[in-house]
Design an enzyme around this catalytic site. Structure first.
Site, PDB file in Angstrom:
ATOM      1  N   ASP A 267       9.265   2.869   0.083  1.00 15.40           N
ATOM      2  CA  ASP A 267       8.185   3.529   0.806  1.00 15.40           C
ATOM      3  C   ASP A 267       8.395   3.217   2.283  1.00 15.40           C
ATOM      4  O   ASP A 267       8.038   2.143   2.765  1.00 15.40           O
ATOM      5  CB  ASP A 267       6.835   3.017   0.303  1.00 15.40           C
ATOM      6  CG  ASP A 267       5.672   3.636   1.070  1.00 15.40           C
ATOM      7  OD1 ASP A 267       5.924   4.318   2.094  1.00 15.40           O
ATOM      8  OD2 ASP A 267       4.524   3.422   0.659  1.00 15.40           O
TER       9      ASP A 267
ATOM     10  N   LYS B   2       3.692   8.977   8.940  1.00 12.90           N
ATOM     11  CA  LYS B   2       3.530   8.378  10.264  1.00 12.90           C
ATOM     12  C   LYS B   2       4.494   8.952  11.327  1.00 12.90           C
ATOM     13  O   LYS B   2       4.306  10.090  11.739  1.00 12.90           O
ATOM     14  CB  LYS B   2       3.562   6.855  10.140  1.00 12.90           C
ATOM     15  CG  LYS B   2       2.447   6.397   9.154  1.00 12.90           C
ATOM     16  CD  LYS B   2       2.074   4.950   9.170  1.00 12.90           C
ATOM     17  CE  LYS B   2       0.769   4.766   8.402  1.00 12.90           C
ATOM     18  NZ  LYS B   2       0.861   4.107   7.125  1.00 12.90           N
TER      19      LYS B   2
ATOM     20  N   TYR C 225       0.856  -1.188   0.000  1.00 16.65           N
ATOM     21  CA  TYR C 225       0.000   0.000   0.000  1.00 16.65           C
ATOM     22  C   TYR C 225       0.884   1.228   0.000  1.00 16.65           C
ATOM     23  O   TYR C 225       1.810   1.329   0.807  1.00 16.65           O
ATOM     24  CB  TYR C 225      -0.902   0.001   1.236  1.00 16.65           C
ATOM     25  CG  TYR C 225      -1.847   1.183   1.330  1.00 16.65           C
ATOM     26  CD1 TYR C 225      -2.888   1.330   0.413  1.00 16.65           C
ATOM     27  CD2 TYR C 225      -1.703   2.146   2.323  1.00 16.65           C
ATOM     28  CE1 TYR C 225      -3.763   2.407   0.498  1.00 16.65           C
ATOM     29  CE2 TYR C 225      -2.581   3.221   2.413  1.00 16.65           C
ATOM     30  CZ  TYR C 225      -3.610   3.351   1.492  1.00 16.65           C
ATOM     31  OH  TYR C 225      -4.471   4.411   1.580  1.00 16.65           O
TER      32      TYR C 225
HETATM   33  C1  LIG Z   1       0.169   4.570   5.794  1.00 17.24           C
HETATM   34  C2  LIG Z   1       0.953   4.319   4.560  1.00 17.24           C
HETATM   35  C3  LIG Z   1       0.845   5.146   3.428  1.00 17.24           C
HETATM   36  C4  LIG Z   1      -0.175   6.246   3.327  1.00 17.24           C
HETATM   37  O1  LIG Z   1       0.015   7.259   4.251  1.00 17.24           O
HETATM   38  P1  LIG Z   1      -1.216   8.236   4.611  1.00 17.24           P
HETATM   39  O2  LIG Z   1      -0.603   9.209   5.554  1.00 17.24           O
HETATM   40  O3  LIG Z   1      -2.267   7.364   5.203  1.00 17.24           O
HETATM   41  O4  LIG Z   1      -1.651   8.865   3.336  1.00 17.24           O
HETATM   42  C5  LIG Z   1       1.707   4.917   2.386  1.00 17.24           C
HETATM   43  N1  LIG Z   1       2.599   3.930   2.415  1.00 17.24           N
HETATM   44  C6  LIG Z   1       2.727   3.102   3.473  1.00 17.24           C
HETATM   45  C7  LIG Z   1       3.766   2.031   3.467  1.00 17.24           C
HETATM   46  C8  LIG Z   1       1.890   3.257   4.567  1.00 17.24           C
HETATM   47  O5  LIG Z   1       1.988   2.402   5.595  1.00 17.24           O
END
Ligand SMILES: *Cc1c(COP(=O)(O)O)cnc(C)c1O
Length: 426
Positions: free
Chosen positions: A239, A267, A144
């Site tokens: 990511d 995060k 994701y």
């Molecule tokens: C949470 C997450 C996202 C998205 O971040 P948001 O602040 O919710 O838009 C993207 N990549 C990873 C790996 C994530 O865990």
């Protein structure tokens, strides 16, 4: 009665907010039942509207690595608010946090702040495309990278939870530029390169996957991606929205000893405030506006309150030399003890763990990719989730999510968690 006021609030919310929530996984749709409405949090605990406390293993889906309402972060943020909320001008604080991050994270010279992980990943692939002058990207099934169009193709997290990893509204034109590979399957990546020679701008990956449950890369997998990218002139994007500042100050890059070309954050970087970021070497970042032609902007980007919360959090992580060892150890204990408890009960399960991320899959088989995660018994997970919740333990409400261990979780909280697990019956 449990969840009484949460139920009432949820019923009302559904009249005004789609599904009653501002982000789908909060709705408990996969596990069923009523989502907890939380009114406050402190340390290892969140308190719901029915005045029950829960040991929190979600921690706002990762950011609250120090536990909730950390006194130092609170004080710094409140102090900052006295100077104003937002200026839309550069501030010294933005350079301070950029200096700190570029010093502790490998292979990055410059960083741009945004407001979410979604924005960070969306901007990172635009930059990769602008830099390489290529259109296509490779992503992995079950990973994701936020909810922007290019990534909602076999996506993990909420998208996987609700069984629609491909979203309507994403045009075929966009979808055709996102090529799908299997996690931990280097052959699936090589095959894509064979069919799309010289067309791949970037490979984007969660270096430790956390959005199909926690899935760890097998030995050599990420190194092979690195080699392939070097051979093909493709950028490797890590990511690290979830793993950044969680696995170590230098994130997964540092823990695994592999350097990416572009790194995205979210995060933990905001300490609980809406912050994301993307970073790379200078030659890549210079392609961004206003220096270069790749456009990217944000009214509230680098917001002083959010920067101060993030900066204070990162400084605490930087100064407390033992913190990462401590939360890793806590997670290891939790993993081992839960494994023992479930084994004694004869309940088929696997635990996957890396650093302070872990998850439990109810299956006999190893879980190394999205297909494996889907094959696990999610109805057993849902039973487990509700059993734990009733006993005051707040796990992520889906078998496709990772548990995040905070530094506020100590022996007492681990004991409570294990006591709850011991009375589980599958
Ligand atoms: C949470 C997450 C996202 C998205 O971040 P948001 O602040 O919710 O838009 C993207 N990549 C990873 C790996 C994530 O865990």
């Amino acid at each position: 009665m449990l969840y009484q006021r949460s139920s009432a609030l949820f019923a009302e919310a559904q009249n005004y907010i789609p599904g009653g929530v501002n982000s789908p996984v909060r709705a408990f749709k996969s596990v069923g039942g009523t989502p907890l409405f939380i009114k406050k949090a402190k340390g290892a605990y969140i308190t719901d509207e029915d005045n029950r406390d829960y040991v929190d293993f979600i921690n706002s889906w990762g950011p609250m690595i120090l536990g909730h309402t950390h006194p130092e972060v609170l004080a710094a943020t409140v102090e900052q608010m006295n100077n104003g909320f937002s200026f839309g001008t550069p501030t010294e604080l933005e350079t301070e946090i950029a200096k700190l991050i570029t010093a502790v994270v490998p292979n990055i010279d410059m960083i741009r702040m945004v407001n979410s992980g979604t924005e960070a990943c969306m901007s990172a692939i635009r930059l990769a495309r602008g830099f390489t002058q290529r259109d296509k990207i490779i992503k992995f099934e079950g990973c994701y990278h936020g909810h922007s169009d290019a990534f909602l193709i076999k996506a993990g997290s909420g998208a996987a939870t609700f069984g629609n990893p491909n979203s309507p509204g994403v045009t075929q034109g966009t979808a055709k530029d996102t090529l799908l590979a299997r996690y931990n399957d280097i052959e699936s990546v090589k095959k894509i390169f064979e069919e799309n020679e010289d067309e791949i701008a970037a490979i984007i990956i969660e270096p430790i996957a956390g959005n199909m449950g926690c899935i760890v890369p097998e030995e050599g997998f990420l190194a092979s991606l690195r080699t392939l990218c070097n051979q093909k002139g493709t950028l490797l994007i890590f990511d690290e929205v979830m793993t950044g500042f969680r696995l170590s100050l230098g994130g997964a890059q540092q823990r695994l000893g592999i350097e990416a070309d572009i790194v995205t954050f979210g995060k933990v970087i905001g300490g609980g405030f809406p912050v994301g970021a993307f970073a790379a070497r200078k030659e890549i970042m210079e392609h961004l506006a206003p220096l270069g032609p790749v456009y990217q902007a944000g009214t509230l980007s680098g917001n002083p309150i959010a920067m101060r919360a993030g900066y204070t959090t990162l400084n605490i992580l930087n100064k407390d030399q033992n913190l990462y060892d401590r939360i890793d150890k806590t997670t290891e204990i939790l993993d081992k003890e839960i494994t023992n408890i479930l084994s004694e009960k004869g309940i088929a399960h696997q635990t996957n763990r890396f650093g302070s991320m872990m998850s439990v899959f109810f299956t006999d088989e190893k879980v190394i990719n999205f297909d494996d995660a889907q094959k696990a018994n999610h109805s057993t997970f849902n039973k487990f989730f509700h059993h734990m919740l009733k006993n005051g333990i707040y796990l992520a409400p889906s078998g496709y999510e990772t548990w995040f261990i905070s530094d506020a979780i100590k022996t007492e909280e681990i004991d409570k968690t294990l006591t709850a697990a011991r009375s589980f019956e599958a």
